[in-house]
Design a protein around this motif. Structure first.
Motif, PDB file in Angstrom:
ATOM      1  N   UNK A 167      52.279  61.500  35.034  1.00  0.00           N
ATOM      2  CA  UNK A 167      51.103  62.090  35.671  1.00  0.00           C
ATOM      3  C   UNK A 167      51.358  62.442  37.138  1.00  0.00           C
ATOM      4  N   UNK A 168      50.294  62.375  37.950  1.00  0.00           N
ATOM      5  CA  UNK A 168      50.383  62.540  39.392  1.00  0.00           C
ATOM      6  C   UNK A 168      49.652  61.388  40.065  1.00  0.00           C
ATOM      7  N   UNK A 169      49.817  61.282  41.364  1.00  0.00           N
ATOM      8  CA  UNK A 169      49.435  60.056  42.051  1.00  0.00           C
ATOM      9  C   UNK A 169      47.971  59.685  41.872  1.00  0.00           C
ATOM     10  N   UNK A 170      47.053  60.578  42.161  1.00  0.00           N
ATOM     11  CA  UNK A 170      45.645  60.205  42.130  1.00  0.00           C
ATOM     12  C   UNK A 170      45.169  59.937  40.709  1.00  0.00           C
ATOM     13  N   UNK A 171      45.718  60.652  39.727  1.00  0.00           N
ATOM     14  CA  UNK A 171      45.429  60.337  38.328  1.00  0.00           C
ATOM     15  C   UNK A 171      45.839  58.898  38.038  1.00  0.00           C
ATOM     16  N   UNK A 172      47.043  58.541  38.473  1.00  0.00           N
ATOM     17  CA  UNK A 172      47.535  57.184  38.232  1.00  0.00           C
ATOM     18  C   UNK A 172      46.720  56.141  38.989  1.00  0.00           C
ATOM     19  N   UNK A 173      46.272  56.486  40.184  1.00  0.00           N
ATOM     20  CA  UNK A 173      45.435  55.547  40.928  1.00  0.00           C
ATOM     21  C   UNK A 173      44.147  55.269  40.160  1.00  0.00           C
ATOM     22  N   UNK A 174      43.522  56.307  39.640  1.00  0.00           N
ATOM     23  CA  UNK A 174      42.299  56.100  38.859  1.00  0.00           C
ATOM     24  C   UNK A 174      42.579  55.259  37.612  1.00  0.00           C
ATOM     25  N   UNK A 175      43.709  55.505  36.952  1.00  0.00           N
ATOM     26  CA  UNK A 175      44.048  54.707  35.776  1.00  0.00           C
ATOM     27  C   UNK A 175      44.221  53.237  36.136  1.00  0.00           C
ATOM     28  N   UNK A 176      44.836  52.978  37.276  1.00  0.00           N
ATOM     29  CA  UNK A 176      45.014  51.596  37.703  1.00  0.00           C
ATOM     30  C   UNK A 176      43.675  50.961  38.082  1.00  0.00           C
ATOM     31  N   UNK A 177      42.796  51.732  38.692  1.00  0.00           N
ATOM     32  CA  UNK A 177      41.492  51.193  39.073  1.00  0.00           C
ATOM     33  C   UNK A 177      40.652  50.854  37.843  1.00  0.00           C
ATOM     34  N   UNK A 178      40.807  51.638  36.786  1.00  0.00           N
ATOM     35  CA  UNK A 178      40.118  51.305  35.542  1.00  0.00           C
ATOM     36  C   UNK A 178      40.517  49.914  35.061  1.00  0.00           C
ATOM     37  N   UNK A 179      41.798  49.604  35.187  1.00  0.00           N
ATOM     38  CA  UNK A 179      42.288  48.320  34.704  1.00  0.00           C
ATOM     39  C   UNK A 179      42.077  47.176  35.693  1.00  0.00           C
ATOM     40  N   UNK A 180      42.157  47.462  36.988  1.00  0.00           N
ATOM     41  CA  UNK A 180      42.242  46.371  37.958  1.00  0.00           C
ATOM     42  C   UNK A 180      41.046  46.251  38.906  1.00  0.00           C
ATOM     43  N   UNK A 181      40.158  47.222  38.897  1.00  0.00           N
ATOM     44  CA  UNK A 181      38.893  47.039  39.622  1.00  0.00           C
ATOM     45  C   UNK A 181      37.839  46.662  38.602  1.00  0.00           C
ATOM     46  N   UNK A 182      37.599  45.363  38.465  1.00  0.00           N
ATOM     47  CA  UNK A 182      36.702  44.825  37.453  1.00  0.00           C
ATOM     48  C   UNK A 182      35.610  44.003  38.126  1.00  0.00           C
ATOM     49  N   UNK A 183      34.650  44.688  38.766  1.00  0.00           N
ATOM     50  CA  UNK A 183      33.617  43.961  39.517  1.00  0.00           C
ATOM     51  C   UNK A 183      32.749  43.104  38.593  1.00  0.00           C
ATOM     52  N   UNK A 184      32.456  41.900  39.069  1.00  0.00           N
ATOM     53  CA  UNK A 184      31.588  40.989  38.319  1.00  0.00           C
ATOM     54  C   UNK A 184      30.750  40.184  39.292  1.00  0.00           C
ATOM     55  N   UNK A 185      29.442  40.196  39.094  1.00  0.00           N
ATOM     56  CA  UNK A 185      28.545  39.380  39.893  1.00  0.00           C
ATOM     57  C   UNK A 185      28.705  39.631  41.378  1.00  0.00           C
ATOM     58  N   UNK A 186      28.920  38.549  42.105  1.00  0.00           N
ATOM     59  CA  UNK A 186      29.053  38.640  43.554  1.00  0.00           C
ATOM     60  C   UNK A 186      30.368  39.289  43.980  1.00  0.00           C
ATOM     61  N   UNK A 187      31.366  39.243  43.118  1.00  0.00           N
ATOM     62  CA  UNK A 187      32.699  39.766  43.452  1.00  0.00           C
ATOM     63  C   UNK A 187      32.807  41.217  42.973  1.00  0.00           C
ATOM     64  N   UNK A 188      32.479  42.149  43.861  1.00  0.00           N
ATOM     65  CA  UNK A 188      32.467  43.559  43.465  1.00  0.00           C
ATOM     66  C   UNK A 188      33.033  44.487  44.541  1.00  0.00           C
ATOM     67  N   UNK A 189      33.473  43.943  45.661  1.00  0.00           N
ATOM     68  CA  UNK A 189      33.856  44.802  46.777  1.00  0.00           C
ATOM     69  C   UNK A 189      35.361  45.115  46.778  1.00  0.00           C
ATOM     70  N   UNK A 190      35.672  46.240  47.404  1.00  0.00           N
ATOM     71  CA  UNK A 190      37.062  46.666  47.590  1.00  0.00           C
ATOM     72  C   UNK A 190      37.350  46.675  49.081  1.00  0.00           C
ATOM     73  N   UNK A 191      38.470  46.079  49.473  1.00  0.00           N
ATOM     74  CA  UNK A 191      38.903  46.105  50.872  1.00  0.00           C
ATOM     75  C   UNK A 191      40.046  47.095  51.017  1.00  0.00           C
TER      76      UNK A 191
END
Length: 423
Positions: free
Chosen positions: A103-127
């Motif tokens: 793919x290309x970079x931003x496509x891959x970034x979104x794919x990684x965020x699907x897997x690794x940005x998993x907000x739950x309850x109080x823990x939902x922020x990105x730094x």
């Protein structure tokens, strides 16, 4: 390191450079019949002379074999991406099973965020860092909205201290600790595109994990620029492009790293595609996604053979030269550039280097803050055969890259600046 502001010194350094012959493997753009001083590898790397032959080889295969090129001939397309795994792993400090080119970079970034940005309850922020490259900003903005949050609330941006241009590692780490029970993900650049600062990826990853967060990096300006140890640093995931320091062509393909502790979890949420399905059963066309082992399981579509062929031609040079040797030369080139600029003794109102002076905290790039007539200076440089990069509002980015730049390139740039400011 002792530098001298003379042409003889620059030429002597080039003569003693064990990597000097790699310059002959690139096409150098011309200006008025002479080689330009190309200091823009942080934006688009030069074309390797092997690139054309690499594409033509695959074109011949396509012409002769048609669809059978997927399974016949040298390096069939069906498994072509696997030929990139070993050199890519060496490049970023990973195991071959932890990397995939796709793919290309931003496509891959979104794919990684699907897997690794998993907000739950109080823990939902990105730094992240303030002023990240726009693609990263937009990806994070839209991802948090997708999960029902507002960017103003869900994204924590770490800023430099008042009056400073770059980030202090202790401030980043403290911000992670202060917000630890709310952070789901730390996502930062490996090297900041505007300032050229290298972030302490090992320390940031450790701090993120200590508070229970996932940690990933955009290595667009780090891959092929600085020495990386993604596996040993325990980074969860990373993405990068290949058209900057990796010289793989405009809009070239992208790389992904997924740490092995994640990459063999078939139940990890992801957006799936046919090419990521278990290779042994892919053509059975069954329902129910079964991912390939390792990072390969994040693939979506058929490999981009032509861009990958160019990328492989470039990777061969990195594999031969070795990142340690390239990094050593890079530190010399960038140090010499810094020496020549500082020798001008210009007031900060006219010219200021905003990239850290510590070699471990920067890569190839020095960012020059030009507060008066910066755009005019940039255009004058470009009109005289110096290829650089301008970033609003007032920064000229200068990047001497070790595969094809020389100490004489840097010297000539310094001489032009000196003549400009002495007028």
């Amino acid at each position: 390191m002792s530098f001298q502001n003379t042409l003889a010194y620059a030429q002597e350094r080039d003569h003693d450079d064990a990597l000097r012959y790699y310059r002959e493997h690139f096409h150098i753009p011309k200006h008025q019949g002479k080689d330009t001083v190309y200091l823009c590898g942080n934006s688009l790397g030069l074309q390797p002379k092997a690139a054309r032959a690499a594409i033509e080889e695959e074109m011949e295969k396509w012409a002769e074999l048609g669809v059978e090129g997927h399974f016949k001939g040298d390096d069939p397309w069906f498994t072509f991406h696997k030929t990139l795994a070993e050199p890519t792993a060496k490049l970023v400090g990973a195991k071959p099973s932890e990397v995939v080119v796709m793919n290309q970079l931003t496509v891959n970034l979104h794919l990684m965020l699907v897997s690794f940005y998993r907000p739950q309850g109080r823990r939902y922020k990105i730094l992240t860092e303030a002023g990240a490259f726009p693609s990263d900003q937009y990806a994070l903005e839209t991802q948090v909205k997708f999960h029902g949050y507002t960017p103003e609330d869900a994204i924590i941006e770490v800023t430099p201290r008042a009056g400073e241009q770059t980030w202090r590692t202790e401030d980043i780490l403290q911000t992670i600790r202060d917000n630890g029970d709310e952070i789901a993900l730390v996502l930062m650049s490996g090297v900041h595109y505007y300032t050229g600062q290298v972030f302490d990826m090992a320390a940031i990853t450790q701090a993120a994990h200590e508070v229970g967060a996932v940690c990933g990096f955009d290595l667009a300006h780090a891959a092929g620029n600085v020495v990386l140890r993604l596996h040993d640093w325990d980074v969860d995931f990373a993405v990068w492009c290949t058209y900057k320091y990796l010289n793989s062509g405009p809009g070239g393909t992208s790389g992904v790293f997924v740490h092995e502790r994640h990459s063999n979890k078939p139940d990890l949420p992801r957006f799936a595609g046919w090419w990521g399905y278990d290779q042994e059963e892919r053509f059975q066309m069954k329902k129910g996604f079964i991912p390939m082992a390792g990072a390969d399981g994040w693939q979506l579509s058929n490999s981009q053979i032509l861009p990958m062929a160019v990328h492989r031609a470039s990777l061969q040079m990195f594999d031969e030269a070795g990142m340690e040797a390239l990094r050593a030369k890079s530190e010399g080139l960038t140090g010499y550039l810094e020496f020549l600029i500082n020798s001008l003794n210009q007031p900060k109102e006219d010219l200021e280097i905003i990239t850290p002076s510590e070699p471990s905290a920067r890569g190839c790039q020095l960012s020059l803050l030009v507060n008066r007539n910066g755009r005019q200076l940039f255009e004058t440089l470009m009109a005289n055969g110096f290829i650089l990069d301008w970033r609003e509002p007032n920064v000229i980015r200068v990047a001497p890259t070790p595969l094809y730049n020389t100490f004489e390139d840097v010297y000539r740039f310094g001489q032009f600046l000196e003549a400009h400011f002495r007028r």
